[in-house]
Motif scaffolding. Sequence first.
Motif, PDB file in Angstrom:
ATOM      1  N   ILE A   1      24.651  48.333  33.226  1.00  0.00           N
ATOM      2  CA  ILE A   1      23.562  48.630  34.162  1.00  0.00           C
ATOM      3  C   ILE A   1      24.155  49.193  35.456  1.00  0.00           C
ATOM      4  N   LYS A   2      23.672  50.345  35.878  1.00  0.00           N
ATOM      5  CA  LYS A   2      24.172  51.003  37.081  1.00  0.00           C
ATOM      6  C   LYS A   2      23.229  50.860  38.267  1.00  0.00           C
ATOM      7  N   ASN A   3      21.950  50.644  38.000  1.00  0.00           N
ATOM      8  CA  ASN A   3      20.963  50.555  39.069  1.00  0.00           C
ATOM      9  C   ASN A   3      21.183  49.275  39.869  1.00  0.00           C
ATOM     10  N   GLU A   4      21.366  49.407  41.186  1.00  0.00           N
ATOM     11  CA  GLU A   4      21.672  48.250  42.014  1.00  0.00           C
ATOM     12  C   GLU A   4      20.507  47.270  42.079  1.00  0.00           C
ATOM     13  N   ASP A   5      19.284  47.785  42.086  1.00  0.00           N
ATOM     14  CA  ASP A   5      18.126  46.898  42.136  1.00  0.00           C
ATOM     15  C   ASP A   5      18.017  46.074  40.863  1.00  0.00           C
ATOM     16  N   LEU A   6      18.270  46.724  39.710  1.00  0.00           N
ATOM     17  CA  LEU A   6      18.222  45.992  38.446  1.00  0.00           C
ATOM     18  C   LEU A   6      19.336  44.957  38.373  1.00  0.00           C
ATOM     19  N   LEU A   7      20.499  45.303  38.881  1.00  0.00           N
ATOM     20  CA  LEU A   7      21.605  44.359  38.886  1.00  0.00           C
ATOM     21  C   LEU A   7      21.281  43.153  39.776  1.00  0.00           C
ATOM     22  N   ALA A   8      20.653  43.413  40.915  1.00  0.00           N
ATOM     23  CA  ALA A   8      20.266  42.318  41.801  1.00  0.00           C
ATOM     24  C   ALA A   8      19.210  41.434  41.147  1.00  0.00           C
ATOM     25  N   LEU A   9      18.261  42.072  40.448  1.00  0.00           N
ATOM     26  CA  LEU A   9      17.231  41.310  39.755  1.00  0.00           C
ATOM     27  C   LEU A   9      17.839  40.476  38.637  1.00  0.00           C
ATOM     28  N   LYS A  10      18.757  41.083  37.886  1.00  0.00           N
ATOM     29  CA  LYS A  10      19.427  40.356  36.812  1.00  0.00           C
ATOM     30  C   LYS A  10      20.202  39.172  37.362  1.00  0.00           C
ATOM     31  N   SER A  11      20.885  39.386  38.484  1.00  0.00           N
ATOM     32  CA  SER A  11      21.662  38.307  39.097  1.00  0.00           C
ATOM     33  C   SER A  11      20.755  37.177  39.558  1.00  0.00           C
ATOM     34  N   TYR A  12      19.585  37.515  40.091  1.00  0.00           N
ATOM     35  CA  TYR A  12      18.655  36.493  40.565  1.00  0.00           C
ATOM     36  C   TYR A  12      18.100  35.673  39.404  1.00  0.00           C
ATOM     37  N   ILE A  13      17.742  36.362  38.302  1.00  0.00           N
ATOM     38  CA  ILE A  13      17.126  35.678  37.169  1.00  0.00           C
ATOM     39  C   ILE A  13      18.139  34.787  36.451  1.00  0.00           C
ATOM     40  N   THR A  14      19.371  35.255  36.334  1.00  0.00           N
ATOM     41  CA  THR A  14      20.377  34.523  35.560  1.00  0.00           C
ATOM     42  C   THR A  14      21.264  33.638  36.431  1.00  0.00           C
ATOM     43  N   ALA A  15      20.913  33.464  37.699  1.00  0.00           N
ATOM     44  CA  ALA A  15      21.789  32.726  38.619  1.00  0.00           C
ATOM     45  C   ALA A  15      22.027  31.294  38.163  1.00  0.00           C
ATOM     46  N   ALA A  16      21.009  30.657  37.594  1.00  0.00           N
ATOM     47  CA  ALA A  16      21.131  29.246  37.218  1.00  0.00           C
ATOM     48  C   ALA A  16      21.426  29.041  35.740  1.00  0.00           C
ATOM     49  N   ASP A  17      21.757  30.111  35.026  1.00  0.00           N
ATOM     50  CA  ASP A  17      22.011  29.971  33.592  1.00  0.00           C
ATOM     51  C   ASP A  17      23.161  29.009  33.306  1.00  0.00           C
ATOM     52  N   ALA A  18      24.184  29.049  34.130  1.00  0.00           N
ATOM     53  CA  ALA A  18      25.361  28.219  33.864  1.00  0.00           C
ATOM     54  C   ALA A  18      25.106  26.744  34.119  1.00  0.00           C
TER      55      ALA A  18
END
Length: 387
Positions: free
Chosen positions: A66-83
């Motif tokens: 993924i190259k889009n910065e907004d999508l990367l930020a959204l992905k990071s927000y959604i998956t932040a608590a996965d671990a």
Amino acid sequence: SNRALQTIHSTLWPHAAFRSSRDQHRYPSPRQNRSLLPPSTYRYRLLNRLIISAHQRTMTTKSSTIKNEDLLALKSYITAADATQYNSLAATTLVLDLTHSNLHQRHAEIRFVKHDTVDCLRQKIHQKTGTAPHMQHLQLKTTAAPGGTIFYEISPETEGDRKLGYYNLPLGANVHCVDIDPYSSSAGGAYENTALVEKYKMSDEEYDKRKGTLRDWGRQKKEENPDFSLMKHAKEHAQLVEARRFYKESGSVKEGFELDESSGLIIRVENESFNDTQTVKPMSGAEIEYGPESTQHLTLHDRCQVQPGSRRGEIAYIGTIDELGGGGHWVGVILDEPLGKTDGCVDSVRYFEAPGPNRGGFFRGKNVEGGDFPEIDIFASDSEDEL
């Protein structure tokens, strides 16, 4: 060779993601219970663990495409608590996703404990999918995603008293049930495909014979009043509902209606000069607000501009349109661009001819301004910054 397998085991076992140190005293390692297992089973399990470990390392080190910065930020927000999503669970809790070979449905995060047996798992799948326990071939996967690796299979012949903790299931693992019943009722989409359900259809002749239907009521009204029609009745009823709503909100009575003192309801005013079967047709609110004077400032075939959107075009029709049901006068416009909703036709009645399906529209006079509005040249520009 056995030495190679021992090397794989000694390297893999301390780092296996699916086994925590606190579980090792409950469920002994293959090295500890190797004497209880046939050599082929021991090798099979070691190789399965090696595959799981390699898959997890691949998923961890694989870079994102993924190259889009907004999508990367959204992905990071959604998956932040996965671990840490399973950190609050008890040590003996298992969270599994259940899927089925004949069904699209997925039963996510079904909870078990490690001391539950295979029979308990089979009964849960039976409740969720309808497949009998003796017809379930279970595949244990690292994940329910298409790339999930099968690391163990439980055939229907496997004893059912074995504990789930024996299989070292990671949290979030997938248990996929393969229905081996050749006569399974879930096969072919029978549980999920609504297209397979036979719809009840009544012929027009059969419906025409029924009593108490809308058509039968319309026939009775037609016999009482030859001028009666269902469309006219629906329109008058809508006007009555609107008049009652208007009175409730404003306290004013619309023209053509009056307040019945005995019932406290708004009713339609009857014209005493007509017979009992005829009533006065009052003007609706739209007919009052959008009368002929609402379009007096416009001339047929003139250029115009329509709001909202500052859409330009040519006036092609001015007048009433019974099919729209709103009453009052309308302005039909042939738009320069396909920003409308019609081609000049309303319910098979044509009021003007537009050059395309979305090149026409009907608007209220207050939203249409006539004047010098030439067609906009999209290639023309007044900007000195453009060549």
